[in-house]
Design an enzyme around this catalytic site. Structure first.
Site, short mmCIF file in Angstrom:
data_model
loop_
_atom_site.label_atom_id
_atom_site.label_comp_id
_atom_site.label_asym_id
_atom_site.label_seq_id
_atom_site.Cartn_x
_atom_site.Cartn_y
_atom_site.Cartn_z
N PRO A 8 -19.70 -3.88 -41.13
CA PRO A 8 -19.09 -2.98 -42.11
C PRO A 8 -18.50 -1.72 -41.46
CG PRO A 8 -21.35 -3.52 -42.73
CD PRO A 8 -21.15 -4.07 -41.36
N ASP A 26 24.90 -13.39 -21.60
CA ASP A 26 26.35 -13.55 -21.59
C ASP A 26 26.85 -14.03 -22.94
OD1 ASP A 26 25.03 -15.97 -21.21
OD2 ASP A 26 26.68 -16.87 -20.11
N ARG A 81 25.91 -21.39 -26.56
CA ARG A 81 25.80 -22.61 -25.75
C ARG A 81 24.49 -22.57 -24.95
NH1 ARG A 81 30.59 -20.42 -22.50
NH2 ARG A 81 29.62 -19.35 -20.75
N GLU A 99 23.30 -21.65 -22.33
CA GLU A 99 23.37 -20.77 -21.16
C GLU A 99 22.55 -19.51 -21.49
OE1 GLU A 99 27.18 -20.42 -19.40
OE2 GLU A 99 26.44 -19.16 -17.79
N ASP A 154 28.16 -9.24 -16.25
CA ASP A 154 28.64 -8.94 -17.59
C ASP A 154 28.11 -7.58 -18.04
OD1 ASP A 154 28.67 -11.79 -17.01
OD2 ASP A 154 29.35 -12.09 -19.05
N TRP A 183 28.36 -9.02 -9.63
CA TRP A 183 27.21 -9.44 -10.44
C TRP A 183 25.95 -8.78 -9.89
CZ3 TRP A 183 31.74 -11.37 -11.19
CH2 TRP A 183 32.04 -11.96 -12.40
N GLU A 191 35.03 -14.90 -24.91
CA GLU A 191 34.78 -14.99 -23.47
C GLU A 191 36.10 -14.98 -22.69
OE1 GLU A 191 32.87 -18.66 -22.40
OE2 GLU A 191 32.29 -17.88 -20.43
N HIS A 242 30.99 -13.08 -26.50
CA HIS A 242 30.79 -12.68 -25.12
C HIS A 242 31.21 -11.22 -24.99
CE1 HIS A 242 29.95 -16.07 -22.41
NE2 HIS A 242 30.29 -15.31 -21.39
C1 BGC Z 1 29.10 -16.72 -18.05
C2 BGC Z 1 29.77 -15.46 -17.64
C3 BGC Z 1 29.22 -15.15 -16.30
C4 BGC Z 1 29.76 -16.24 -15.42
C5 BGC Z 1 29.68 -16.09 -13.97
C6 BGC Z 1 29.56 -17.80 -17.15
O1 BGC Z 1 29.11 -19.03 -17.48
O2 BGC Z 1 29.27 -17.02 -19.37
O3 BGC Z 1 29.87 -14.50 -18.57
O4 BGC Z 1 29.41 -13.89 -15.84
O5 BGC Z 1 29.30 -17.49 -15.83
O6 BGC Z 1 30.94 -16.34 -13.60
#
Ligand code: BGC
Length: 940
Positions: free
Chosen positions: A181, A501, A505, A507, A514, A566, A782, A813
């Protein structure tokens, strides 16, 4: 209207305490107040493991020139102490300082579970103290591995392995507990691998979605802390947890072969510790251990992030998360051996529901197939209600496009199914909402319903990391307004613990190039400080032992390889944290990592031209050479890869030198400045001819050389000329890709070609931002030519003809939305000043141009809201601007002479707090203190 304040006067009289309430005009000297308290960028964070957290506040004043000259912070272990002005954990005393952000806690050592209540007051420019701010709080989490008594638990092996179909079934876990309690406070610390949902006594805990989110699990696993005092009752209680595969156990992009970062194969596991403080001062602790039971017989038969969720409502187990439930058929769990040393608090905002969207249209392209149009490309899932027979299967398929005949187009989803299946019980008013998946979609196709649905039966639930909106923008161009809305949607659509990104899809990865490009735009739109602080840890965790940054963070495959631009996200994004939020602690923690990256590139490329080890070597990805538009030059846009790489090598090295300077490390600053100079000389030798032409003669090349200050001053103006000639060759368009399009716009404006930049912004034919808007885009594409009306009559043709990349054509994108930075800096006219970061000094410089004759914007900086509101009427330019207390600004207005400019009706020379600095290129610059101003400049 005069403000009134209420003063309560307490008088101790012979008859007791009497309270007299006085209403009167606000005290004349009360011009400053303190509010918006933040701890580690968050509002009242819980379960923190930072032992010396940093505090920030904002000030509000209607006076010009208000500032903080000193502050006092009180931190108390109880609300009562704080109310009594007792800083029993920390009383900073009066500190003479103008600093109001990044104040490092310097009180008693903070222990696990400590509750911290805090407030602050400041002394204004006249040395007058303000009232205390409203109070805020934070709680400490579990700081030592030994604080964790909970064990990782999982389904027994034979249950998971004996049937392949169990692979993606969500296990349910539960146990009952007996609580004594008088509960004072109940706190639960919980996490899972991959995703978890926690229930107590039939109620969901918290509003987090897809927790504990994505990290390099082998190195860090985030846990969440919830105050569940309201849910716990004396006597029998039940704790229930559902697990899903999520990022850990799924096969995310780059996860094949199975990622090295997985903690223990693909198995799902749970860690949960419930601590109940009783009013008698004792504690009861209940943890995940071998006393828990689990089952694979629940309703979630399949769930993964890319493909969707299958929910068989007939298998629901009513009361499974309540004490009275009979779990005899459930299995004992197994304890899994996994470290608890890498558990960390979740510093970024959780993923939450952002908005519920109603569909705007419903059609029935074939009998029994219903198509909902959400009117917006969003990310999340749908909540659907339906009536049907027991065992009916309702299928929801999600897509970004619908064809002319009403069928959905799914080829650009590549291998992601984005399909939810719901098997009905046959009850009235059934409702379905998935939990361990997410989809990127505007259209939803629903089949298997026994009755025609209505628009009210389906809701689109948009969900993402709950970052606060900081930017509001509007201008005279509807094209730009729609573009800015699309950019913000795309940003939010791609924040799920990690900046991805794309969201549709298979990914959905944390591509660093990006966010490197988009970062400044993102920071204008939303408060990204906590989110990026977390992601920078993922960047470090993904760095290879020899110093190589990955292309993606988290990077499931190790050791990582990195690509120019990148991997340079590993220097550029932390530097943005410094410029925008003044985060020197982050720089200190990150410096060695950033330095090692630059050293790595140098070791591979001793002559300072980045020739080898360029990983995926994407260059200026999706530049003009990728475009399939009639009459468009198909070659010549691609900047030579070595030039591109070396420019980013120089930029990263310059940032490392800057970081060292900020951190007071002079030898390192010199060392990296020298390296930068060496790279710059090599760049000039290798890529620049005597007349200033660059190898390849591409728009992108000139943009990079200008943006990263790689050219000596005599070659800058020729470079701008060659850039303009390049634009002419492309029919007045940019031929640049995701790394240089926004940089091209910034450089055009910086070098006196703002008109040209505006003309590019206003283009309507492909490739252009305007073409996307005219094609009814609600998010950023994209590819410049992701969709092209010229390619054919049908949607399939318009998406596909001439395109080699049918499965790699995302319409959500943000990279091409990096141009938002140009709109913010030059149309809104608000920029940080790197010399006085975090908007301690603001740069205000809006610029009219073709199609742009007014704009209104607010950016809520870490020091407070900055606003601009300008209009060009004939030759008269009016600018209203507000600068938050405790900051200054340089304000730029078009003028040939200082006498052209008035401020609030007075010549600027007569206005206190407005100091004329100079006129350059027909722009007058003034230094102003905080407050609101109205400048009017009339060109004679
Ligand atoms: C992504 C991009 C990424 C790239 C690298 C792609 O599949 O969607 O935005 O920077 O791959 O080139």
């Amino acid at each position: 209207m005069a403000k009134t304040i209420t003063t309560k006067l307490y008088l101790l009289t012979l008859t007791g305490l009497v309270c007299i309430v006085l209403d009167g005009p606000a005290r004349a000297d009360h011009h400053l107040r303190v509010d918006h308290l933040r701890c580690e960028y968050r509002i009242n964070p819980t379960g923190m493991d930072i032992r010396q957290p940093r505090l920030s506040w904002k000030m509000i004043s209607n006076q010009r020139g208000q500032s903080q000259t000193a502050y006092q912070v009180l931190v108390s272990a109880t609300r009562q102490s704080l109310d009594a002005d007792l800083g029993d954990l920390w009383d900073s005393g009066r500190v003479d300082s103008g600093q109001s952000i990044q104040i490092v806690y310097a009180g008693q050592p903070l222990k696990s579970r400590t509750q911290c209540y805090w407030k602050v007051r400041v002394w204004d420019r006249d040395g007058e103290p303000t009232d205390w701010s409203p109070s805020a709080n934070w709680t400490m989490g579990l700081l030592e591995p030994a604080d964790w008594q909970a064990l990782w638990i999982a389904m027994p092996d034979d249950e998971v392995d004996h049937a392949e179909e169990n692979d993606s079934v969500s296990p349910y876990f539960r146990r009952t507990i007996s609580v004594k309690p008088s509960v004072q406070r109940a706190t639960v610390y919980v996490t899972g691998l991959g995703l978890y949902e926690l229930w107590i006594n039939g109620e969901p805990v918290g509003d987090h979605l897809l927790a504990p989110e994505w990290t390099m699990y082998g190195r860090r696993v985030q846990y969440q802390t919830f105050d569940v005092s309201e849910l716990i009752q004396p006597g029998e209680n039940a704790i229930g947890v559902i697990l899903g595969k999520g990022w850990h156990a799924d096969d995310p992009f780059f996860a094949s072969p199975p990622p090295a970062e997985r903690a223990f194969g693909a198995q799902l596991a749970l860690l949960c510790q419930l601590e109940i403080e009783l009013t008698d001062g004792t504690t009861q602790t209940f943890v995940s251990d071998d006393s828990w039971r689990a089952t694979l017989d629940g309703p979630i038969r399949f769930a993964n992030l890319y493909d969707g969720e299958t929910y068989d409502a007939r298998r629901e187990m009513p009361g499974w998360d309540e004490a009275s439930f009979d779990d005899q058929d459930w299995q004992p769990v197994k304890v899994v051996d996994f470290s608890r040393a890498n558990l960390i608090w979740q510093r970024n905002e959780p993923i939450r529901t952002f908005r519920n969207l109603r569909p705007i249209n419903l059609t029935e392209p074939e009998t029994g197939t219903f198509l909902f149009d959400m009117g917006q490309n969003l990310v999340g899932w749908c909540r659907l209600q339906a009536r049907g027979e027991r065992g009916d299967e309702v299928v929801l398929r999600h897509a970004e496009h619908a064809r002319e005949d009403g069928t959905i187009y799914t080829k650009n989803l590549s291998d992601a199914d984005q399909t939810d299946r719901w098997i009905l019980t046959g009850r009235d008013n059934e409702e379905f909402e998935p939990r361990f998946t997410y989809h990127g979609f505007r259209y939803v196709e629903v089949t298997g319903l026994s009755e025609k649905p209505t628009l009210d039966d389906l809701v689109g639930v948009a969900l993402h990391s709950d970052v606060r909106t900081t930017g509001e923008f509007e201008c005279s161009s509807e094209l730009v307004n729609q573009l800015m809305r699309n950019i913000v949607w795309t940003q939010r659509n791609n924040l799920h613990g990690v900046p991805t990104d794309c969201p549709q899809r298979n990914e959905r990865a944390g591509w660093m190039g990006d966010m490197q490009a988009f970062c400044q735009t993102a920071i204008y739109n939303c408060d990204m400080a906590a989110f990026l602080s977390k992601w920078i840890l993922d960047i470090r965790d993904s760095q290879s032992p020899e110093g190589r940054y990955a292309e993606i963070a988290p990077m499931p495959q190790q050791p990582a390889i990195g690509a120019p631009a990148w991997s340079d996200g590993g220097t550029i994004v932390p530097w943005r944290m410094y410029e925008n939020y003044g985060d020197t602690r982050l720089l200190r923690e990150h410096f060695d990592s950033a330095r090692r990256w630059v050293d790595f590139v140098h070791q591979q490329n001793a002559d300072a031209i980045w020739r080898i080890d360029r990983g995926g070597d994407f260059g200026d990805w999706l530049n003009g050479d990728h475009i399939d538009v009639a009459g468009w030059p198909r070659t010549g846009a691609e900047v030579p890869k070595e030039l591109f790489a070396t420019a980013f090598f120089a930029r990263s090295t310059a940032i490392v030198a800057e970081m060292a300077r900020v951190l007071g490390d002079a030898p390192s600053a010199r060392k990296y400045q020298n390296l930068h100079d060496k790279i710059q000389s090599a760049f000039l030798r290798e890529f620049v001819s005597l007349d200033g032409h660059l190898a390849g003669d591409t728009q992108a090349g000139y943009v990079l050389a200008l943006r990263f200050e790689l050219l000596p001053s005599p070659l800058r103006s020729p470079a701008v000329t060659y850039l303009l000639e390049g634009i002419d060759r492309y029919r007045g368009h940019l031929s640049t890709g995701i790394q240089t399009s926004h940089r091209a716009m910034l450089e055009l404006t910086r070098h006196g070609h703002h008109r040209r930049a505006c003309q590019i912004m206003m283009l309507r034919e492909a490739p252009s931002w305007g073409y996307m808007i005219d094609s009814d885009a609600t998010t950023m594409w994209e590819r410049w030519d992701g969709f092209n009306k010229e390619r054919g009559e049908t949607l399939d043709e318009q998406l596909e003809v001439g395109s080699p990349v049918v499965g790699m054509n995302s319409f959500n994108h943000y990279a091409m939305g990096s141009v938002g930075e140009w709109v913010w800096r030059h149309i809104a006219g608000i920029s940080p000043d790197a010399d006085r970061p975090a908007y301690k000094q603001v740069v205000i410089h809006p610029r009219p141009g073709p199609g742009l004759n007014w704009a209104r914007a607010t950016y809520d900086s870490i020091h407070g809201p900055i606003t601009t509101d300008w209009r060009l009427d004939g030759n008269t330019f009016r600018l209203k601007t507000t600068i938050p207390p405790n900051t200054t600004a340089t304000v730029h207005v078009p003028a040939r002479n200082v006498s052209d400019v008035m401020e609030s009706g007075q010549p600027t020379g007569e206005v206190e707090g407005v100091e004329f600095v100079e006129i350059r290129d027909e722009v007058a610059m003034f230094l102003v203190n905080s407050g609101s101003y109205e400048f009017i400049s009339s060109r004679k």
